[in-house]
Design a protein around this motif. Structure first.
Motif, PDB file in Angstrom:
ATOM      1  N   ASP A  33       0.969  -1.321   0.354  1.00  0.00           N
ATOM      2  CA  ASP A  33      -0.123  -0.450   0.004  1.00  0.00           C
ATOM      3  C   ASP A  33       1.122   1.541   0.173  1.00  0.00           C
ATOM      4  OD1 ASP A  33      -2.535  -1.448  -0.268  1.00  0.00           O
ATOM      5  OD2 ASP A  33      -2.610  -0.758   1.767  1.00  0.00           O
ATOM      6  N   CYS A  34       0.523   2.318  -0.520  1.00  0.00           N
ATOM      7  CA  CYS A  34       0.981   3.388  -0.620  1.00  0.00           C
ATOM      8  C   CYS A  34      -0.328   4.987  -0.389  1.00  0.00           C
ATOM      9  CB  CYS A  34       1.082   3.750  -1.947  1.00  0.00           C
ATOM     10  SG  CYS A  34       3.254   5.274  -1.417  1.00  0.00           S
ATOM     11  N   GLY A  35      -0.304   4.771   0.738  1.00  0.00           N
ATOM     12  CA  GLY A  35      -1.671   5.905   1.378  1.00  0.00           C
ATOM     13  C   GLY A  35      -1.198   7.171   1.653  1.00  0.00           C
ATOM     14  N   MET A  36      -1.989   7.685   1.691  1.00  0.00           N
ATOM     15  CA  MET A  36      -1.941   9.268   1.628  1.00  0.00           C
ATOM     16  C   MET A  36      -2.385   9.490   2.654  1.00  0.00           C
ATOM     17  SD  MET A  36      -2.528  12.610   0.575  1.00  0.00           S
ATOM     18  CE  MET A  36      -4.356  12.873  -0.317  1.00  0.00           C
ATOM     19  N   TYR A  37      -1.807  10.181   4.342  1.00  0.00           N
ATOM     20  CA  TYR A  37      -2.820  10.695   5.759  1.00  0.00           C
ATOM     21  C   TYR A  37      -4.005  11.670   5.169  1.00  0.00           C
ATOM     22  CZ  TYR A  37       0.704   8.541   8.549  1.00  0.00           C
ATOM     23  OH  TYR A  37       1.663   7.139   8.928  1.00  0.00           O
ATOM     24  N   GLN A  38      -4.835  11.410   6.132  1.00  0.00           N
ATOM     25  CA  GLN A  38      -5.901  11.790   5.709  1.00  0.00           C
ATOM     26  C   GLN A  38      -6.919  12.390   7.057  1.00  0.00           C
ATOM     27  OE1 GLN A  38      -8.758   9.306   3.858  1.00  0.00           O
ATOM     28  NE2 GLN A  38      -8.487  11.252   2.184  1.00  0.00           N
ATOM     29  N   GLY A  39      -7.575  13.501   7.263  1.00  0.00           N
ATOM     30  CA  GLY A  39      -8.243  13.708   8.694  1.00  0.00           C
ATOM     31  C   GLY A  39      -7.467  14.859   9.417  1.00  0.00           C
ATOM     32  N   ARG A  41      -4.997  17.264  11.384  1.00  0.00           N
ATOM     33  CA  ARG A  41      -3.610  18.196  10.988  1.00  0.00           C
ATOM     34  C   ARG A  41      -2.546  17.277  11.205  1.00  0.00           C
ATOM     35  NH1 ARG A  41      -2.436  24.366  11.925  1.00  0.00           N
ATOM     36  NH2 ARG A  41      -4.266  24.471  10.529  1.00  0.00           N
ATOM     37  N   GLU A  42      -2.875  16.619  12.587  1.00  0.00           N
ATOM     38  CA  GLU A  42      -1.564  15.905  13.496  1.00  0.00           C
ATOM     39  C   GLU A  42      -0.403  14.608  11.776  1.00  0.00           C
ATOM     40  OE1 GLU A  42      -1.711  13.232  16.216  1.00  0.00           O
ATOM     41  OE2 GLU A  42      -3.389  13.996  16.706  1.00  0.00           O
ATOM     42  N   TRP A  43      -1.985  13.953  11.649  1.00  0.00           N
ATOM     43  CA  TRP A  43      -1.789  13.108  10.402  1.00  0.00           C
ATOM     44  C   TRP A  43      -1.488  13.852   9.763  1.00  0.00           C
ATOM     45  CZ3 TRP A  43      -0.756   9.051  13.262  1.00  0.00           C
ATOM     46  CH2 TRP A  43      -2.556   8.461  14.425  1.00  0.00           C
ATOM     47  N   ARG A  44      -2.387  14.457   8.752  1.00  0.00           N
ATOM     48  CA  ARG A  44      -2.170  15.354   7.346  1.00  0.00           C
ATOM     49  C   ARG A  44      -0.808  15.509   7.306  1.00  0.00           C
ATOM     50  NH1 ARG A  44      -4.529  19.546   7.054  1.00  0.00           N
ATOM     51  NH2 ARG A  44      -5.710  19.487   8.710  1.00  0.00           N
ATOM     52  N   GLU A  45       0.100  15.478   8.303  1.00  0.00           N
ATOM     53  CA  GLU A  45       1.213  16.348   8.352  1.00  0.00           C
ATOM     54  C   GLU A  45       2.161  15.380   7.857  1.00  0.00           C
ATOM     55  OE1 GLU A  45       1.828  19.232  11.372  1.00  0.00           O
ATOM     56  OE2 GLU A  45       0.439  20.794  10.887  1.00  0.00           O
ATOM     57  N   TRP A  48       4.224  14.937   4.612  1.00  0.00           N
ATOM     58  CA  TRP A  48       5.592  16.510   4.621  1.00  0.00           C
ATOM     59  C   TRP A  48       6.491  15.640   4.912  1.00  0.00           C
ATOM     60  CZ3 TRP A  48       4.071  19.849   0.465  1.00  0.00           C
ATOM     61  CH2 TRP A  48       2.778  20.150   0.318  1.00  0.00           C
ATOM     62  N   LEU A  49       6.797  14.103   5.714  1.00  0.00           N
ATOM     63  CA  LEU A  49       7.685  14.212   6.392  1.00  0.00           C
ATOM     64  C   LEU A  49       8.193  13.051   5.194  1.00  0.00           C
ATOM     65  CD1 LEU A  49       6.636  13.013   9.969  1.00  0.00           C
ATOM     66  CD2 LEU A  49       7.920  15.229   9.788  1.00  0.00           C
ATOM     67  N   PRO A  50       9.823  13.199   5.659  1.00  0.00           N
ATOM     68  CA  PRO A  50      10.595  12.225   4.937  1.00  0.00           C
ATOM     69  C   PRO A  50      10.395  10.685   4.753  1.00  0.00           C
ATOM     70  CG  PRO A  50      12.199  14.047   5.600  1.00  0.00           C
ATOM     71  CD  PRO A  50      10.632  13.573   6.689  1.00  0.00           C
ATOM     72  N   PHE A  51      10.118  10.750   3.414  1.00  0.00           N
ATOM     73  CA  PHE A  51       9.448   9.338   3.861  1.00  0.00           C
ATOM     74  C   PHE A  51      10.093   7.966   3.876  1.00  0.00           C
ATOM     75  CE2 PHE A  51       7.226   5.047   1.747  1.00  0.00           C
ATOM     76  CZ  PHE A  51       6.074   5.136   1.922  1.00  0.00           C
ATOM     77  N   ALA A 125       2.377  28.219  -0.812  1.00  0.00           N
ATOM     78  CA  ALA A 125       2.084  27.019  -0.277  1.00  0.00           C
ATOM     79  C   ALA A 125       1.586  25.776  -1.990  1.00  0.00           C
ATOM     80  CB  ALA A 125       0.559  27.121   0.491  1.00  0.00           C
ATOM     81  N   LEU A 126       2.593  24.905  -1.376  1.00  0.00           N
ATOM     82  CA  LEU A 126       2.441  24.202  -2.495  1.00  0.00           C
ATOM     83  C   LEU A 126       1.791  22.830  -2.288  1.00  0.00           C
ATOM     84  CD1 LEU A 126       6.470  23.919  -2.636  1.00  0.00           C
ATOM     85  CD2 LEU A 126       5.250  25.094  -4.329  1.00  0.00           C
ATOM     86  N   PRO A 127       0.587  22.341  -3.452  1.00  0.00           N
ATOM     87  CA  PRO A 127       0.872  20.962  -3.226  1.00  0.00           C
ATOM     88  C   PRO A 127       1.144  19.831  -3.000  1.00  0.00           C
ATOM     89  CG  PRO A 127       0.846  21.155  -5.280  1.00  0.00           C
ATOM     90  CD  PRO A 127       0.935  22.097  -4.978  1.00  0.00           C
ATOM     91  N   LEU A 128       0.669  18.210  -2.647  1.00  0.00           N
ATOM     92  CA  LEU A 128       1.287  17.503  -2.551  1.00  0.00           C
ATOM     93  C   LEU A 128       2.366  17.118  -3.474  1.00  0.00           C
ATOM     94  CD1 LEU A 128       2.697  15.528   0.226  1.00  0.00           C
ATOM     95  CD2 LEU A 128       0.786  14.289  -0.270  1.00  0.00           C
ATOM     96  N   TYR A 129       1.332  16.685  -4.402  1.00  0.00           N
ATOM     97  CA  TYR A 129       1.997  16.784  -6.053  1.00  0.00           C
ATOM     98  C   TYR A 129       0.958  17.644  -6.806  1.00  0.00           C
ATOM     99  CZ  TYR A 129      -1.662  12.939  -5.052  1.00  0.00           C
ATOM    100  OH  TYR A 129      -2.650  12.044  -4.038  1.00  0.00           O
ATOM    101  N   THR A 130       0.623  17.029  -7.918  1.00  0.00           N
ATOM    102  CA  THR A 130       0.462  17.927  -9.290  1.00  0.00           C
ATOM    103  C   THR A 130      -0.562  16.508  -9.830  1.00  0.00           C
ATOM    104  OG1 THR A 130       2.140  17.631 -11.184  1.00  0.00           O
ATOM    105  CG2 THR A 130       1.267  19.080  -9.143  1.00  0.00           C
TER     106      THR A 130
END
Length: 466
Positions: A33-39, A41-45, A48-51, A125-130
């Motif tokens: 899996d390669c999921g994005m954190y949602q919900g 702010r503490e999860w969404r942030e 943006w951390l290094p993988f 401000a930048l998007p996580l990806y395009t």
């Protein structure tokens, strides 16, 4: 001899979002899996951390299904250097081709809005990806059929089996290094409306089991009864039934149930409008992959998910025209938790009128408008104004696509021998703890609740790392 495997719990531990797990065998690294954190702010942030490892060191990614919390980080992973194959079912690829560009578009629009309004801690401000990143991600998919084995880098073997959770969803089985690992992804219901139940698995050395509803039972009331009552309610009042529904999965299930009730003569054939371009496209994908639907659903052909007076509103003009719709009528629109999307316009228009009703047909996360409606809010903040809630609100928990605690236990009882260790993932800590107690007491299995970032070797048959 194949090298031993090591598992790192890099995501979705203590939370139901951000699903991804690192599997290593010698110098070979695979990502489940390669999921994005949602919900919150503490999860969404965390997005943006290094993988957990440099993306360019990953040999392959294996996806369980197409929900954003399971695939949504993939474009960023590729942007940061991953160039290997992405293994998933063909339906997961097709749904990802719909969901990932939309996710990118929303993030680009949000970044543009924040920059224009000056509402950002980061400049710019930048998007996580395009959208371009999302398109590159789809190019990496290598579809795999259920039940067909595939060799993975490093010598392991991959097998996907139906999970009954979403179109294309899979139980992921990987064998290598002298052990077998089963990753559940998200497990579907015992009797899902559109799919066959999750595939029976007889054995695995190690099991990674989702526990979203590990401490809860779904409402056992038949969702058809709740839907039937809601429709008759707006027939009696001449109102409009607004159904906030996830564009992929839940909308198609509701359409199937409405058609089923119509055919049985239990509800009248009312105008039904799906107001969501994504749900419109997703419905097409469901028809294209009809072979994955349950046999009784396939028997209806193209009309399986088509109530008699079904319309799709794709354009903004068509959506706005629904404001003038008189009842009785049904409007299905996203998002399912009323966090955004076209459904907000319908809620603002319909909530103040007692003739109308809102039917909540999915999980409503903490802090969402859907949760506030479910909790009995007297007003709802929409587009900067407080909208009074006079319309009725009905909650149908039985339409959840996740197995509850009893259903998870029932699925586990199909194992002919216990896994050496069962890891509970993808759940809140209280849900994981409750499920762990049930498994230990009822089955006597060894259960472990991993912490975020925990790394563990997968041992061989003799209890030693092979």
């Amino acid at each position: 001899m194949q090298p031993a495997m090591t598992l790192t719990f890099s995501g979705a531990t203590g939370t139901v979002t951000g699903s991804h797990y690192l599997l290593e065998a010698g110098d070979t690294r695979l990502l489940l899996d390669c999921g994005m954190y949602q919900g919150e702010r503490e999860w969404r942030e965390r997005n943006w951390l290094p993988f957990v490892v440099p993306p360019n060191t990953l040999a392959a990614v294996v996806l369980s299904h197409a929900h954003i919390d399971h695939i949504g980080y993939l474009p960023r992973l590729i942007r940061d250097g991953f160039s290997g194959p992405v293994h998933a079912t063909a339906a997961t690829r097709d749904l990802a081709a719909l969901l990932l560009p939309d996710s990118a578009r929303l993030m680009e629009e949000e970044a543009e809005y924040r920059n224009r309004k000056g509402r950002t801690r980061h400049r710019p401000a930048l998007p996580l990806y395009t959208e371009e990143d999302a398109a590159r991600a789809i190019e990496r998919f290598v579809p795999l059929e259920y039940g067909a084995a595939r060799a993975l880098p490093g010598g392991a073997e991959l097998l996907l089996r139906p999970a009954g959770h979403l179109l294309g969803s899979a139980l992921v089985q990987i064998a290598g290094g002298g052990v077998s690992l089963l990753f559940s992804g998200d497990v579907g219901r015992r009797d899902p409306a559109l799919f066959a139940p999750p595939a029976t698995v007889r054995e695995a050395d190690y099991l990674m089991l989702e526990s979203t509803y590990g401490g809860r039972l779904h409402d056992e009331h038949n969702p058809r009864i709740a839907l039937e009552r809601a429709v008759h309610g707006i027939v009696d009042t001449g109102g409009v039934l607004v159904i906030p529904a996830f564009a992929v999965g839940r909308t198609q299930e509701v359409l199937f149930l409405l058609r089923e009730l119509e055919d049985a003569g239990r509800i009248p054939r009312l105008p039904v409008t799906v107001d969501s371009p994504m749900a419109t496209d997703a419905s097409t994908i469901y028809r294209q992959h009809a072979d994955e639907l349950a046999a009784d659903v396939r028997g209806f052909g193209d009309r399986a998910m088509r109530p008699a007076q079904l319309r799709f509103a794709r354009t903004v003009e068509q959506s706005k025209a629904l404001n003038e719709t008189d009842g009785p009528a049904v409007i299905i629109s996203s998002s399912g938790m009323a966090t955004g999307g076209r459904v907000l316009h319908h809620l603002r228009r319909r909530l103040p009128d007692r003739r109308n009703r809102v039917l909540l047909v999915g999980y409503q996360g903490e802090g969402t408008r859907g949760r506030r409606l479910a909790d009995g809010a007297s007003s709802l903040r929409i587009f900067g104004e407080d909208v009074p809630v006079r319309a009725g609100v009905t909650i149908v928990d039985a339409l959840s696509a996740h197995a509850d605690a009893d259903e998870l236990m029932g699925w586990l009882m199909n194992f002919q021998r216990p896994p050496r260790r069962t890891f509970l993932i993808h759940g809140a800590d209280d849900a994981r703890a409750a499920l762990a107690v049930r498994i230990r007491e009822a089955l006597g299995w060894q259960v472990h609740i991993p912490t975020f970032g925990e790394r563990t070797p997968l041992e061989g048959a003799a209890g030693r790392t092979p």
